[in-house]
Scaffold this motif. Structure first.
Motif, short mmCIF file in Angstrom:
data_model
loop_
_atom_site.label_atom_id
_atom_site.label_comp_id
_atom_site.label_asym_id
_atom_site.label_seq_id
_atom_site.Cartn_x
_atom_site.Cartn_y
_atom_site.Cartn_z
N THR A 104 -31.10 -37.99 11.01
CA THR A 104 -32.03 -38.05 9.97
C THR A 104 -31.59 -38.65 8.97
N ASP A 117 -36.40 -44.43 18.17
CA ASP A 117 -35.68 -45.65 17.76
C ASP A 117 -34.26 -45.47 18.21
N ASN A 118 -33.33 -44.33 17.96
CA ASN A 118 -31.92 -44.37 18.42
C ASN A 118 -31.89 -44.58 19.83
N CYS A 163 -27.72 -45.61 11.91
CA CYS A 163 -27.66 -44.95 13.35
C CYS A 163 -27.18 -46.05 14.32
N THR A 221 -39.74 -39.94 16.05
CA THR A 221 -39.77 -41.48 15.86
C THR A 221 -38.43 -42.04 15.66
N ARG A 222 -37.36 -41.34 14.94
CA ARG A 222 -36.26 -41.56 15.00
C ARG A 222 -35.63 -41.49 15.91
N CYS A 223 -35.74 -40.45 16.86
CA CYS A 223 -35.10 -40.17 18.20
C CYS A 223 -35.33 -41.42 19.10
N ASN A 280 -41.71 -37.75 12.24
CA ASN A 280 -40.77 -38.59 11.90
C ASN A 280 -39.33 -38.52 12.31
#
Length: 571
Positions: free
Chosen positions: A415, A468-469, A420, A464-466, A461
């Motif tokens: 996060t 994206d990663n 990342c 969404t980050r996961c 959030n």
């Protein structure tokens, strides 16, 4: 935060795992929320869980958010506010001098340096206090006495002493209450004074100059571990700006030590030492110390050697002052240029301390039958490089003894403002068979205790980050993007995007670990635990995990630490 570490630390010490049932709310209700602390002290029992629940209200309460807005453009107000909260809690800044503090900052390795230093001085028979962040399982781990987290009863007693004093005075101060990390820092000061420690080791939260630990008027010695780029929105976007912030913990006449740094930040540290008026010494390589054979370290990884050298200098300097006839009136050490620190002969207590140091979640290996977990908290590209180096050294050693095929799995969580993609790029050469991503949610369904609640980042959030990663990982591995239907569980929470590659996203840490281990970790396969159902097509992907002799899981968590609650360093 660091919830991945929390889950695995609970696996290592199952007796710690006693969570309370709580209702699972919808994802949309878990966004950042504001809390009022008006009724907080009015608990019938005022037990440990009540204390932690009340503490959690300070993560994002309205007054804390107002503090952040006021202070963001005027960082000097952070220390001014901290002094006010300290006074309201019944403490005076000059009382902190009695703690004989060792103050440590840095981008990487400051926690490990503190752990080495505390262990060394405890080996001399001193009663030690140690304040660090973040915690892995329970918040009281942040405040340790003689190397052990303060007990629940003592934490509860001291928590309500401090909280009630602040609560009683808040109306006279515009309703303000200290935010999460500020409160814990005040609590640590209070506990260490009440428990009459001989010394206290304080790890800076973020930065140094305006971190709330920096209300310390006069430490006995201070240190700076390796510097790098991190928390740029708070500390600045160059390593020189970051060095300026870190050098803010220097105190007039107080000896300061640093590990070897690049020329740019070293020049800034030198200027800060001259400006403030203190000596600055650079630690030698660990190999230069006069000892019979190489010094053995309790913490794995080559990068720990510079942390150990810094710890030797900090503890040695503290001991020199302690054993003076009148340490209070000892002559201050003024700036005379940057000089090399002496490579002295470590005492038996120092050698033993370095070898016995433990610091969970940092280059740590946990073996649970055929499943081996490799844990590290890398959170910058440089620390990820060190993590990869450590993993590439230790994993093959385990694999050579496996006697059959081994599956490598990456479990990644991030996060905050970290790059990342850059960190994932460093992990590609490790040749993982699976890359699994999950948000900072311990369990999506079932149990969770107050120590592990965080209300500063929304679940949307994090997920969404996961995703994206996951996409970054696919691109880095030369895999084409394929729009796939997401597998959902009740409430519309994405579980596992159904894609052809060996990359998966799970809604929580427990579900990710359950899928990775495939029932082969006895703790995770507890029949009393809820197992989130997964589509047969996803389970089919796990055939190699079921057939492998061993499963090696690298868990790396480049997470923003909970000490700041998404706010400036002393908020």
């Amino acid at each position: 935060m660091l919830r991945l570490f929390r889950v695995l630390e609970r696996l290592r010490a199952c007796s710690e795992f006693s969570a309370r049932n709580r209702h699972w709310t919808k994802v949309t209700e878990l966004s950042v929320r504001l809390y009022s602390t008006k009724a907080a002290p009015q608990f019938r029992r005022m037990d440990y869980q009540d204390a932690v629940c009340t503490l959690n209200t300070l993560q994002t309460n309205a007054s804390a958010l107002e503090q952040v807005k006021r202070e963001r453009g005027h960082p000097e107000l952070q220390l001014q506010a901290m002094r006010g909260f300290l006074q309201r809690a019944g403490l005076k800044v000059d009382e902190l001098d009695r703690l004989n503090i060792i103050h440590v900052t840095g981008t990487k390795g400051k926690g490990s340096t503190c752990a080495f230093t505390e262990q060394i001085l405890r080996n001399y028979g001193f009663r030690t206090g140690f304040y660090s962040s973040p915690h892995l399982v329970q918040v009281r781990e942040r405040i340790r006495i003689n190397g052990q987290p303060i007990g629940k009863e003592l934490f509860t007693k001291y928590f309500w002493q401090v909280y009630c004093r602040l609560e009683e005075t808040k109306d006279a101060h515009g309703g303000s209450m200290p935010a999460y990390f500020r409160f814990l820092t005040i609590l640590a000061f209070h506990i260490f004074l009440q428990e009459k420690v001989d010394l206290a080791v304080f790890e800076v939260g973020i930065g140094g100059a305006y971190d709330c630990t920096n209300i310390i008027r006069r430490s006995w010695v201070c240190g700076i571990s390796s510097l790098g780029i991190d928390h740029t929105s708070i500390l600045g976007d160059t390593i020189e700006k970051i060095a300026w912030q870190k050098g803010g913990i220097f105190k007039p006449g107080v000896p300061a030590f640093t590990v070897k740094q690049p020329d740019g930040p070293m020049k800034v540290l030198q200027e800060r030492a001259e400006e403030i008026g203190c000596s600055l010494s650079v630690c030698p390589d660990l190999e230069e110390y006069q000892s019979e054979g190489s010094l053995r370290l309790g913490l794995a990884g080559h990068h720990q050697r510079s942390n150990a050298s810094l710890a030797l200098q900090l503890s040695h300097t503290w001991l020199q002052r302690h054993f003076l006839t009148d340490p209070v009136s000892s002559s201050p050490v003024e700036f005379s240029g940057v000089s090399p620190a002496p490579a002295f002969q470590p005492s038996p207590a120092m050698i033993k301390g370095l070898a016995e140091t433990e610091w969970p979640g940092r280059n740590q290996t946990l073996k649970h039958g055929p499943v081996t977990y490799f844990l590290d908290g890398a959170h910058t590209t440089r620390s990820m490089q060190a993590c990869v180096r450590w993993f590439n050294e230790i994993a093959p050693q385990h694999e050579r003894n496996a006697g059959g095929p081994v599956m490598r799995v990456l479990l990644f969580n991030a996060t905050g403002e970290r790059d990342c993609a850059a960190m994932l790029k460093l992990l590609v050469p490790c040749l993982f068979d699976f890359a699994v991503f999950c948000p900072n949610i311990t369990e999506a369904i079932a149990t969770c205790n107050a120590d592990q609640q965080n209300f500063n980042v929304s679940v949307e959030n994090m997920l969404t980050r996961c995703l994206d990663n996951q996409q970054s990982w696919r691109v880095l591995n030369g895999q084409e993007e394929k729009p796939g239907a997401e597998l959902l569980i009740g409430g519309g929470l994405p579980l596992v995007p159904e894609r052809q590659s060996h990359t998966l996203v799970f809604p929580c840490i427990l579900s990710a670990l359950q899928w990775i281990s495939q029932g082969r970790d006895s703790v995770l396969s507890d029949p009393n635990r809820c197992v989130i159902p997964v589509k047969p097509s996803i389970n089919a992907k796990a055939d190699p995990l079921r057939e492998a002799v061993n499963i090696h899981v690298l868990i790396t968590v480049p997470d923003i630490q909970q000490n700041t609650a998404s706010a400036p360093p002393s908020a």
